[in-house]
Design a protein around this motif. Sequence first.
Motif, short mmCIF file in Angstrom:
data_model
loop_
_atom_site.label_atom_id
_atom_site.label_comp_id
_atom_site.label_asym_id
_atom_site.label_seq_id
_atom_site.Cartn_x
_atom_site.Cartn_y
_atom_site.Cartn_z
N GLY A 1 0.80 -1.22 0.00
CA GLY A 1 0.00 0.00 0.00
C GLY A 1 0.83 1.28 0.00
N ASP A 2 2.16 1.15 -0.18
CA ASP A 2 3.00 2.34 -0.21
C ASP A 2 2.72 3.17 -1.45
OD1 ASP A 2 4.12 1.33 2.02
OD2 ASP A 2 6.12 1.02 1.20
N VAL A 3 2.78 4.47 -1.29
CA VAL A 3 2.72 5.33 -2.46
C VAL A 3 3.77 6.43 -2.29
CG1 VAL A 3 0.68 6.49 -1.53
CG2 VAL A 3 1.25 6.82 -3.90
N MET A 4 4.49 6.67 -3.37
CA MET A 4 5.68 7.51 -3.31
C MET A 4 5.63 8.54 -4.43
SD MET A 4 9.50 5.87 -3.56
CE MET A 4 9.53 4.96 -2.01
N LYS A 5 5.77 9.81 -4.05
CA LYS A 5 5.84 10.86 -5.08
C LYS A 5 7.22 11.48 -5.00
CE LYS A 5 3.55 15.04 -5.27
NZ LYS A 5 2.35 15.87 -5.49
N LEU A 6 7.93 11.51 -6.12
CA LEU A 6 9.26 12.07 -6.15
C LEU A 6 9.34 13.07 -7.31
CD1 LEU A 6 12.50 10.13 -5.50
CD2 LEU A 6 12.43 11.70 -7.41
N GLN A 7 9.86 14.26 -7.00
CA GLN A 7 9.91 15.30 -8.04
C GLN A 7 11.33 15.83 -8.18
OE1 GLN A 7 6.67 17.72 -6.25
NE2 GLN A 7 5.74 17.57 -8.28
N ILE A 8 11.70 16.16 -9.41
CA ILE A 8 13.01 16.78 -9.65
C ILE A 8 12.81 18.09 -10.39
CG2 ILE A 8 14.41 14.66 -9.66
CD1 ILE A 8 14.15 14.72 -12.76
N LYS A 9 13.70 19.04 -10.12
CA LYS A 9 13.70 20.31 -10.87
C LYS A 9 15.03 20.38 -11.59
CE LYS A 9 13.00 25.29 -10.25
NZ LYS A 9 11.93 25.45 -11.25
N VAL A 10 14.95 20.47 -12.92
CA VAL A 10 16.16 20.37 -13.73
C VAL A 10 16.49 21.73 -14.36
CG1 VAL A 10 17.24 19.14 -15.66
CG2 VAL A 10 15.52 17.99 -14.27
N ASN A 11 17.75 22.10 -14.31
CA ASN A 11 18.22 23.29 -15.03
C ASN A 11 18.37 22.90 -16.50
OD1 ASN A 11 19.97 25.16 -16.35
ND2 ASN A 11 20.62 25.90 -14.32
N ALA A 12 17.55 23.53 -17.34
CA ALA A 12 17.49 23.13 -18.75
C ALA A 12 18.83 23.36 -19.46
CB ALA A 12 16.36 23.87 -19.46
N ASP A 13 19.59 24.35 -19.03
CA ASP A 13 20.86 24.67 -19.71
C ASP A 13 21.95 23.66 -19.38
OD1 ASP A 13 19.70 26.92 -20.80
OD2 ASP A 13 20.12 28.10 -18.98
N THR A 14 22.04 23.30 -18.10
CA THR A 14 23.13 22.41 -17.68
C THR A 14 22.70 20.95 -17.62
OG1 THR A 14 22.52 22.70 -15.37
CG2 THR A 14 24.15 24.24 -16.27
N GLY A 15 21.39 20.71 -17.55
CA GLY A 15 20.89 19.33 -17.40
C GLY A 15 21.11 18.80 -16.00
N ILE A 16 21.41 19.73 -15.06
CA ILE A 16 21.67 19.29 -13.69
C ILE A 16 20.40 19.40 -12.84
CG2 ILE A 16 22.86 19.99 -11.55
CD1 ILE A 16 25.34 20.47 -13.28
N ILE A 17 20.21 18.41 -12.00
CA ILE A 17 19.05 18.41 -11.09
C ILE A 17 19.36 19.34 -9.93
CG2 ILE A 17 17.64 16.99 -9.54
CD1 ILE A 17 18.31 14.61 -11.47
N GLU A 18 18.62 20.44 -9.85
CA GLU A 18 18.92 21.46 -8.84
C GLU A 18 18.15 21.24 -7.55
OE1 GLU A 18 18.15 25.04 -11.07
OE2 GLU A 18 20.30 25.22 -11.52
N ASP B 1 9.00 11.75 -16.96
CA ASP B 1 8.02 12.83 -17.01
C ASP B 1 8.69 14.13 -17.43
OD1 ASP B 1 5.40 14.03 -16.48
OD2 ASP B 1 6.38 14.97 -14.75
N TYR B 2 9.89 14.40 -16.88
CA TYR B 2 10.62 15.62 -17.24
C TYR B 2 10.96 15.61 -18.72
CZ TYR B 2 14.54 18.71 -18.05
OH TYR B 2 15.36 19.67 -18.59
N LYS B 3 11.47 14.48 -19.20
CA LYS B 3 11.87 14.38 -20.60
C LYS B 3 10.67 14.53 -21.54
CE LYS B 3 16.16 11.78 -20.54
NZ LYS B 3 16.80 10.47 -20.79
N ALA B 4 9.56 13.93 -21.16
CA ALA B 4 8.34 14.03 -21.98
C ALA B 4 7.91 15.49 -22.08
CB ALA B 4 7.23 13.19 -21.37
N LYS B 5 8.04 16.23 -20.98
CA LYS B 5 7.67 17.65 -20.98
C LYS B 5 8.64 18.44 -21.85
CE LYS B 5 5.54 18.51 -16.49
NZ LYS B 5 5.86 19.03 -15.15
#
Lengths: 135, 230
Positions: free
Chosen positions: A38-55, A121-125
């Motif tokens: 019954g676990d549910v996990m939401k994980l989000q990343i914010k990526v700098n589009a110029d560097t490709g680094i997860i900030e 999800d990020y890549k699709a966006k």
Amino acid sequence: MAYSDKVLDHYNNPRNVGSLDKKDPSVGTGLVGAPECGDVMKLQIKVNADTGIIEDAKFKTFGCGSAIASSSLATEMLKGKTVEEALAIKNTELVNELSLPPVKIHCSVLAEDAIKAAIQDYKAKAETPAPAATA
Amino acid sequence: MNELNILGEPAGGEHHHCWRCGHDPAPEPAEPLSLFCQFCNTLQPPVPDYYAFFNLPRELALDLAELQRKFYALSRLLHPDRYTRAAERERKYSLEATAILNDGYRVLRDPVERAEYVLKEAGFDLGEQRSRDVPPELLEEVFELNMALDELKSGDQSAVPQLVESRASFQQMLGEIDGELAGQFRRHDHSEAREARHTILEQIRKILNRRRYIRNLVSEVDRQLTAHGA
């Protein structure tokens, strides 16, 4: 079953709990669940589009201590990595770092699934330009 | 291959000869695997497979009236009280058979337990479930539900109406899932080919995972609503 000190630490002081704006085109959201516990996990990343680094990385997990610790550690590992580096993160790294027992390995698998889902999800966006109206 | 153990019983539960009179039903293939010797009517070592025990076709959409009828008939035939004066071996078989009878009836009469039994016997690992078995729309709803549960646990009663509504929606989902299961049961029973059956069983396993997931949620909501006096 006793939790390891590291699991307890992440469970008692989870890092990066919270959420990012999922409509933001630089944010990728992964939402996964484990039917057996019954676990549910939401994980989000914010990526700098110029560097490709997860900030930034945030999570919110409903589940057992190991699931919370796995996702908490995952967000720590994600920050500062490029998207490609993040894709290479394996659940075994979480297992080793947290000394998860065999019955809790599925929690780390869930966290790996969440990372992959967030990146996907990020890549699709990124491939489909955001509608002009959001400006 | 009729290896005998210390008691002189055939290994592996299969029996071909009656242990008492030696009657061998094998030359008559039409004769079903029976609990009793067709010749001397002595109780035989019971087969552990529930379908074989009840002499029912390996179907998922079982005729429950037929199952119940067989259960009552076998209960009478196998009752240990009937064997108080029987040979020790027959007494032992009657106890074993009664245990299988009760377990088998409990499992086979419940559609979910029956399906899980058939899956397990077909070699499916029921413990191994992955997140991809849960559709994403459902996860959204589950996440929101958990948020509301958290609010309730922290003493915020304003989450109650939302929880009551979610519970109703999940209960409706359970009803739909049961309909879906019944449909897959019929498909399974109508498929003759092993591979076709296997594919359908895979589908059934996914549906069962989803069902268990939702059922757990409903009980959790029930538990929390009760605990917080709502």
